[in-house]
Design a protein around this motif. Structure first.
Motif, PDB file in Angstrom:
ATOM      1  N   ALA A   1      22.553  43.005  -1.099  1.00 58.46           N
ATOM      2  CA  ALA A   1      22.293  41.735  -0.415  1.00 58.46           C
ATOM      3  C   ALA A   1      21.987  42.021   1.048  1.00 58.46           C
ATOM      4  O   ALA A   1      22.656  42.827   1.685  1.00 58.46           O
ATOM      5  CB  ALA A   1      23.493  40.808  -0.536  1.00 58.46           C
ATOM      6  N   ALA A   2      20.962  41.379   1.582  1.00 62.69           N
ATOM      7  CA  ALA A   2      20.528  41.641   2.959  1.00 62.69           C
ATOM      8  C   ALA A   2      20.495  40.356   3.766  1.00 62.69           C
ATOM      9  O   ALA A   2      20.112  39.302   3.255  1.00 62.69           O
ATOM     10  CB  ALA A   2      19.157  42.297   2.954  1.00 62.69           C
ATOM     11  N   SER A   3      20.874  40.477   5.022  1.00 66.47           N
ATOM     12  CA  SER A   3      20.874  39.323   5.914  1.00 66.47           C
ATOM     13  C   SER A   3      19.472  38.938   6.353  1.00 66.47           C
ATOM     14  O   SER A   3      19.225  37.806   6.724  1.00 66.47           O
ATOM     15  CB  SER A   3      21.708  39.628   7.162  1.00 66.47           C
ATOM     16  OG  SER A   3      21.070  40.652   7.922  1.00 66.47           O
TER      17      SER A   3
ATOM     18  N   ARG B   1      25.843  48.211   5.877  1.00 71.94           N
ATOM     19  CA  ARG B   1      25.029  49.071   6.736  1.00 71.94           C
ATOM     20  C   ARG B   1      24.385  48.141   7.751  1.00 71.94           C
ATOM     21  O   ARG B   1      23.620  47.256   7.398  1.00 71.94           O
ATOM     22  CB  ARG B   1      23.944  49.791   5.922  1.00 71.94           C
ATOM     23  CG  ARG B   1      23.108  50.713   6.764  1.00 71.94           C
ATOM     24  CD  ARG B   1      21.982  51.325   5.906  1.00 71.94           C
ATOM     25  NE  ARG B   1      20.870  51.643   6.770  1.00 71.94           N
ATOM     26  CZ  ARG B   1      19.879  50.819   7.087  1.00 71.94           C
ATOM     27  NH1 ARG B   1      19.832  49.609   6.595  1.00 71.94           N
ATOM     28  NH2 ARG B   1      18.928  51.196   7.890  1.00 71.94           N
ATOM     29  N   ARG B   2      24.764  48.300   9.038  1.00 74.76           N
ATOM     30  CA  ARG B   2      24.236  47.433  10.097  1.00 74.76           C
ATOM     31  C   ARG B   2      23.133  48.147  10.858  1.00 74.76           C
ATOM     32  O   ARG B   2      23.160  49.357  11.026  1.00 74.76           O
ATOM     33  CB  ARG B   2      25.328  47.058  11.092  1.00 74.76           C
ATOM     34  CG  ARG B   2      26.408  46.205  10.514  1.00 74.76           C
ATOM     35  CD  ARG B   2      27.381  45.769  11.563  1.00 74.76           C
ATOM     36  NE  ARG B   2      27.950  46.932  12.258  1.00 74.76           N
ATOM     37  CZ  ARG B   2      28.737  46.863  13.306  1.00 74.76           C
ATOM     38  NH1 ARG B   2      29.069  45.699  13.800  1.00 74.76           N
ATOM     39  NH2 ARG B   2      29.212  47.933  13.870  1.00 74.76           N
TER      40      ARG B   2
ATOM     41  N   TYR C   1      19.015  42.003  14.703  1.00 74.46           N
ATOM     42  CA  TYR C   1      20.205  42.528  14.047  1.00 74.46           C
ATOM     43  C   TYR C   1      20.039  42.299  12.550  1.00 74.46           C
ATOM     44  O   TYR C   1      19.514  41.269  12.133  1.00 74.46           O
ATOM     45  CB  TYR C   1      21.458  41.789  14.534  1.00 74.46           C
ATOM     46  CG  TYR C   1      21.680  41.904  16.018  1.00 74.46           C
ATOM     47  CD1 TYR C   1      22.572  42.833  16.531  1.00 74.46           C
ATOM     48  CD2 TYR C   1      20.998  41.089  16.916  1.00 74.46           C
ATOM     49  CE1 TYR C   1      22.783  42.954  17.894  1.00 74.46           C
ATOM     50  CE2 TYR C   1      21.194  41.198  18.282  1.00 74.46           C
ATOM     51  CZ  TYR C   1      22.090  42.126  18.756  1.00 74.46           C
ATOM     52  OH  TYR C   1      22.292  42.235  20.117  1.00 74.46           O
ATOM     53  N   GLU C   2      20.505  43.263  11.756  1.00 72.32           N
ATOM     54  CA  GLU C   2      20.356  43.126  10.311  1.00 72.32           C
ATOM     55  C   GLU C   2      21.458  43.904   9.611  1.00 72.32           C
ATOM     56  O   GLU C   2      21.942  44.905  10.133  1.00 72.32           O
ATOM     57  CB  GLU C   2      18.990  43.650   9.884  1.00 72.32           C
ATOM     58  CG  GLU C   2      18.623  43.341   8.461  1.00 72.32           C
ATOM     59  CD  GLU C   2      17.153  43.603   8.164  1.00 72.32           C
ATOM     60  OE1 GLU C   2      16.776  43.407   7.000  1.00 72.32           O
ATOM     61  OE2 GLU C   2      16.400  44.005   9.057  1.00 72.32           O
TER      62      GLU C   2
ATOM     63  N   LEU D   1      24.959  37.777  12.818  1.00 68.50           N
ATOM     64  CA  LEU D   1      25.132  38.847  11.842  1.00 68.50           C
ATOM     65  C   LEU D   1      26.585  38.919  11.374  1.00 68.50           C
ATOM     66  O   LEU D   1      26.851  39.041  10.177  1.00 68.50           O
ATOM     67  CB  LEU D   1      24.702  40.190  12.433  1.00 68.50           C
ATOM     68  CG  LEU D   1      24.777  41.373  11.466  1.00 68.50           C
ATOM     69  CD1 LEU D   1      23.832  41.171  10.291  1.00 68.50           C
ATOM     70  CD2 LEU D   1      24.467  42.658  12.192  1.00 68.50           C
ATOM     71  N   ALA D   2      27.520  38.826  12.304  1.00 68.63           N
ATOM     72  CA  ALA D   2      28.939  38.852  11.950  1.00 68.63           C
ATOM     73  C   ALA D   2      29.279  37.687  11.022  1.00 68.63           C
ATOM     74  O   ALA D   2      30.033  37.851  10.051  1.00 68.63           O
ATOM     75  CB  ALA D   2      29.797  38.809  13.211  1.00 68.63           C
ATOM     76  N   ARG D   3      28.708  36.518  11.296  1.00 62.70           N
ATOM     77  CA  ARG D   3      28.946  35.347  10.457  1.00 62.70           C
ATOM     78  C   ARG D   3      28.405  35.586   9.046  1.00 62.70           C
ATOM     79  O   ARG D   3      29.067  35.287   8.057  1.00 62.70           O
ATOM     80  CB  ARG D   3      28.295  34.108  11.069  1.00 62.70           C
ATOM     81  CG  ARG D   3      28.638  32.825  10.349  1.00 62.70           C
ATOM     82  CD  ARG D   3      28.066  31.571  11.021  1.00 62.70           C
ATOM     83  NE  ARG D   3      28.264  31.566  12.461  1.00 62.70           N
ATOM     84  CZ  ARG D   3      27.275  31.704  13.369  1.00 62.70           C
ATOM     85  NH1 ARG D   3      26.029  31.831  12.979  1.00 62.70           N
ATOM     86  NH2 ARG D   3      27.538  31.681  14.657  1.00 62.70           N
TER      87      ARG D   3
END
Length: 96
Positions: free
Chosen positions: A53-55, A81-82, A39-40, A64-66
């Protein structure tokens, strides 16, 4: 230069694609149990330019939600954008 008059025969083969469970795939598709989905998210808040900014790749939807909630808390940004990436297997099937 002359062209070879050799005849070529091509054989075609059916390939079956299998995917991770829970995907939007067709019913009856088997899971690839050797790989976990990823997930990203990327922050796309901004008028002239996206935040960017990217997870990075995460192992679960909760993580991802966190990350998105924390980024929203810290910046006030609220548009992302998920992406959900899964692994698929392509296995040779019967000759056609």
């Amino acid at each position: 230069m002359t062209r070879s008059s050799a005849t070529r025969t091509f054989r075609f083969r059916k390939f079956d694609v299998t995917q991770e469970p829970g995907s939007a795939a067709q019913p009856g598709i088997t899971a690839d149990e050797t790989a976990m989905p990823e997930y990203e998210a990327v922050c796309v808040t901004g008028d002239d330019k996206d935040c960017g900014a990217a997870s990075g790749p995460l192992e679960g939807a909760d993580e991802l939600a966190r990350w998105m909630a924390e980024h929203t808390r810290d910046t006030g940004h609220s548009r992302y954008r998920r992406a959900y990436c899964e692994y698929a297997l392509v296995e040779p099937g019967a000759w056609l």
